[in-house]
Design a protein around this motif. Structure first.
Motif, PDB file in Angstrom:
ATOM      1  N   SER A 221      43.137  76.292 -53.075  1.00  0.00           N
ATOM      2  CA  SER A 221      43.409  77.688 -53.420  1.00  0.00           C
ATOM      3  C   SER A 221      44.217  77.717 -54.701  1.00  0.00           C
ATOM      4  O   SER A 221      44.840  76.709 -55.084  1.00  0.00           O
ATOM      5  N   ARG A 262      42.007  71.972 -61.336  1.00  0.00           N
ATOM      6  CA  ARG A 262      40.887  72.921 -61.362  1.00  0.00           C
ATOM      7  C   ARG A 262      39.594  72.239 -61.831  1.00  0.00           C
ATOM      8  O   ARG A 262      38.509  72.506 -61.296  1.00  0.00           O
ATOM      9  N   GLN A 266      36.238  71.776 -59.637  1.00  0.00           N
ATOM     10  CA  GLN A 266      34.951  72.237 -60.146  1.00  0.00           C
ATOM     11  C   GLN A 266      33.895  71.153 -60.032  1.00  0.00           C
ATOM     12  O   GLN A 266      32.735  71.420 -59.699  1.00  0.00           O
ATOM     13  N   GLU A 271      34.867  76.397 -57.001  1.00  0.00           N
ATOM     14  CA  GLU A 271      35.195  77.246 -58.154  1.00  0.00           C
ATOM     15  C   GLU A 271      35.707  78.597 -57.668  1.00  0.00           C
ATOM     16  O   GLU A 271      35.642  78.931 -56.491  1.00  0.00           O
ATOM     17  N   GLY A 272      36.239  79.370 -58.601  1.00  0.00           N
ATOM     18  CA  GLY A 272      36.732  80.695 -58.259  1.00  0.00           C
ATOM     19  C   GLY A 272      37.866  80.679 -57.267  1.00  0.00           C
ATOM     20  O   GLY A 272      37.831  81.406 -56.265  1.00  0.00           O
ATOM     21  N   LYS A 274      41.064  81.356 -55.180  1.00  0.00           N
ATOM     22  CA  LYS A 274      41.801  82.607 -54.917  1.00  0.00           C
ATOM     23  C   LYS A 274      43.160  82.278 -54.321  1.00  0.00           C
ATOM     24  O   LYS A 274      43.379  81.232 -53.769  1.00  0.00           O
TER      25      LYS A 274
END
Length: 274
Positions: A221, A262, A266, A271-272, A274
């Motif tokens: 996260s 990150r 990926q 990805e993305g 939150k």
């Protein structure tokens, strides 16, 4: 010959750190022992679940290796940005680790990957975890009469990925700050294993153990990534110089850990956040 000449001798592999140090009289060995004729030490191979690099494996060989490009994301990242293209033609991974420059690239990657070093002396071989091998600035666990002959990186599985990030003033300069990570995802989507390290942040490349503890068992996260990055910032204890203030370097240690995490996620298809 190492036994004969003792502490007065230095091994010459790529020489990309040793020769400049001699030029500025920071190193004054009485004898140079050139190991380049030992072609058997130029290997790069997978064996028993490990990627093994001999003492003469060059940065440029890794940069161009299809094996590295397809399976070892973290190593590929590092091999493409070590110093500059000219240095990479001669520089060696084992030599860089033996130099133990706190701003070097390979020490950070080796810590995140939990690599091992193989050191040989008259008494035989010793296998040393990288955490124990990197003792201090320009100091390693290699004893008099010994030489490091190999570094071993664990071969990552399908659910393991890493990444390396650094900033520098210009191509070929020492890192202002750097970070390496390696992550493994479990079948439940949680982080099953994590390696996090930072460079140019203290007397040697440093493992960020608190960040690893935060990541292990966590669901990926944005909050977890930021918390791990903050642990890197807190651990960082850099020296101010022409590359930046101490506070700037501390902040960048955290920024680079976040970027590396990150990027690794990926590569694992996450990805993305939150």
């Amino acid at each position: 010959m190492l036994a004969q000449f003792g502490a007065d001798a230095r091994l010459l592999a790529g020489g990309q750190s040793l020769i400049p140090a001699m030029r500025y009289r920071l190193a004054r060995p009485g004898v140079l022992l050139d190991i380049n004729p030992i072609k058997e030490l130029a290997y790069l191979k997978e064996s028993d679940g490990q990627l093994r690099m001999g003492a003469l494996a060059r940065d440029a060989a890794l940069e161009k290796s299809p094996l590295i490009g397809s399976r070892y994301g973290l190593i590929k990242d590092v091999s493409a940005i070590v110093a500059d293209p000219v240095v990479r033609q001669m520089g060696t991974v084992v030599g860089s680790l033996c130099h133990s420059d706190p701003a070097g690239d390979w020490g950070v990657a080796a810590l995140a990957s939990r690599a091992q070093m193989v050191v040989r002396g008259k008494g035989g071989d010793r296998v040393i975890d990288i955490d124990d091998f990197l003792v201090d600035s320009f100091t390693t666990a290699v004893a008099d009469g010994e030489m490091a002959i190999e570094v071993r990186f664990p071969t990552p599985g399908a659910t393991t990925a890493g990444a390396y990030q650094k900033i520098e003033r210009k191509v070929g300069d020492f890192a202002t700050a750097s970070a390496a990570v390696q992550l493994t995802l479990g079948a439940d989507g949680k982080i099953a294993a994590a390696g996090v390290a930072i460079g140019a942040a203290g007397p040697k490349a440093m493992r960020v153990a608190q960040a690893e503890q935060l990541l292990n068992g966590a669901t990926p996260s944005a909050a977890v990534v930021r918390a791990a990055a903050e642990e890197a910032r807190k651990l960082s204890d850099p020296t101010p110089d022409g590359r930046g203030s101490a506070e700037f370097k501390k902040d960048m240690a955290g920024v680079l850990v976040e970027r590396a995490l990150r990027k690794a996620l990926q590569r694992l298809g996450v990805e993305g956040l939150k």
